[in-house]
Enzyme design. Structure first.
Site, PDB file in Angstrom:
ATOM      1  N   HIS A  52       0.834  -1.195   0.000  1.00 41.76           N
ATOM      2  CA  HIS A  52       0.000   0.000   0.000  1.00 41.76           C
ATOM      3  C   HIS A  52       0.869   1.246   0.000  1.00 41.76           C
ATOM      4  CE1 HIS A  52       0.980  -0.314   4.257  1.00 41.76           C
ATOM      5  NE2 HIS A  52       0.143  -1.313   4.466  1.00 41.76           N
TER       6      HIS A  52
HETATM    7  P1  TYD Z   1      -2.358  -3.795   7.449  1.00 40.01           P
HETATM    8  O1  TYD Z   1      -2.276  -2.366   7.011  1.00 40.01           O
HETATM    9  O2  TYD Z   1      -2.991  -4.754   6.487  1.00 40.01           O
HETATM   10  O3  TYD Z   1      -0.911  -4.337   7.810  1.00 40.01           O
HETATM   11  P2  TYD Z   1       0.383  -4.427   6.876  1.00 40.01           P
HETATM   12  O4  TYD Z   1       0.566  -3.089   6.274  1.00 40.01           O
HETATM   13  O5  TYD Z   1       1.496  -4.822   7.775  1.00 40.01           O
HETATM   14  O6  TYD Z   1       0.154  -5.474   5.837  1.00 40.01           O
HETATM   15  O7  TYD Z   1      -3.090  -3.823   8.843  1.00 40.01           O
HETATM   16  C1  TYD Z   1      -3.604  -5.013   9.399  1.00 40.01           C
HETATM   17  C2  TYD Z   1      -4.858  -4.680  10.213  1.00 40.01           C
HETATM   18  O8  TYD Z   1      -4.552  -3.840  11.306  1.00 40.01           O
HETATM   19  C3  TYD Z   1      -5.899  -3.967   9.376  1.00 40.01           C
HETATM   20  O9  TYD Z   1      -7.177  -4.463   9.745  1.00 40.01           O
HETATM   21  C4  TYD Z   1      -5.805  -2.532   9.807  1.00 40.01           C
HETATM   22  C5  TYD Z   1      -5.313  -2.641  11.233  1.00 40.01           C
HETATM   23  N1  TYD Z   1      -4.461  -1.522  11.661  1.00 40.01           N
HETATM   24  C6  TYD Z   1      -4.924  -0.614  12.598  1.00 40.01           C
HETATM   25  O10 TYD Z   1      -6.068  -0.718  13.098  1.00 40.01           O
HETATM   26  N2  TYD Z   1      -4.112   0.401  13.003  1.00 40.01           N
HETATM   27  C7  TYD Z   1      -2.868   0.568  12.496  1.00 40.01           C
HETATM   28  O11 TYD Z   1      -2.146   1.525  12.886  1.00 40.01           O
HETATM   29  C8  TYD Z   1      -2.393  -0.362  11.507  1.00 40.01           C
HETATM   30  C9  TYD Z   1      -1.026  -0.209  10.905  1.00 40.01           C
HETATM   31  C10 TYD Z   1      -3.226  -1.389  11.126  1.00 40.01           C
END
Ligand code: TYD
Length: 141
Positions: A52
Site C-alpha cells: 500500500h
Molecule cells: P495492514 O495495514 O494490512 O498491515 P500491513 O501493512 O502490515 O500489511 O493492517 C492489518 C490490520 O490492522 C488492518 O485491519 C488494519 C489494522 N491496523 C490498525 O487498526 N491500526 C494501524 O495503525 C495499523 C497499521 C493497522
C-alpha cells in the site's frame, strides 16, 4: 531518486558493557513528530505485507530484532532496502508504495508513523496508486 526520497537513517548506539541502547527522537533523529507506533512480528518468508501507499502518513521502518526487506516503488523506480540492524531505519515519505517481505523468524519490525491510523488514507490498489501519482498525486514534499 528513490534513494534520496527514502534515506537510510542511522541512529546513535549508546551501548556500553551492559548492552545496547538506541535512541530515536521525533523531529530530530526522524523528520516528523511520532503520532503512532506499531510493530509486526510472527511473519515469515512466505508472506508479503504492506502493499500500500499512504496519502498522508510518513513512516520510519526499523527491524529492532531479526531481518526483513522492504521493496519501495514510486511508479517509476524500485529499490529494495534490507532492514537488519536495530540502529538503522528507512524513511518513507507520503505516496510511496511499500511491500515488506522475507521476514526472519525472529523479525520484529517497528514502524513509527506521523499520523494516527485512518484507513481512508491508504491506497491498497497499485493501479489506483499509479493513477493518483500520474495525475499529479497528492504527493507532498
Ligand atoms: P495492514 O495495514 O494490512 O498491515 P500491513 O501493512 O502490515 O500489511 O493492517 C492489518 C490490520 O490492522 C488492518 O485491519 C488494519 C489494522 N491496523 C490498525 O487498526 N491500526 C494501524 O495503525 C495499523 C497499521 C493497522
Amino acid at each position: 531518486m528513490l534513494k534520496e526520497q527514502c534515506p537510510i537513517l542511522q541512529f546513535a548506539d549508546l551501548g556500553d558493557e551492559r548492552g545496547k541502547l538506541v535512541v530515536i527522537e521525533g523531529g530530530s533523529s526522524i523528520p516528523f513528530d511520532i503520532r503512532r507506533v506499531f510493530y509486526i512480528y510472527g511473519s515469515d518468508d512466505t508472506v508479503v505485507r504492506g502493499c500500500h501507499a499512504n496519502r498522508e502518513s510518513e513512516f520510519v521502518l526499523i527491524n529492532v530484532a531479526g531481518e526483513s526487506k522492504v521493496r519501495i516503488k514510486d511508479g517509476a523506480e524500485e529499490i529494495v532496502v534490507e532492514l537488519n540492524k536495530p540502529m538503522m531505519g528507512v524513511y518513507l515519505p507520503r505516496m510511496i508504495w511499500k511491500e515488506m517481505y522475507d521476514f526472519s523468524p525472529d523479525s520484529v519490525l517497528l514502524v513509527l508513523a506521523s499520523t494516527h491510523y485512518d484507513s481512508e488514507e491508504y491506497i491498497r490498489d497499485f493501479e489506483v496508486y499509479l493513477s493518483e501519482i500520474n495525475a499529479g498525486g497528492s504527493r507532498k514534499e
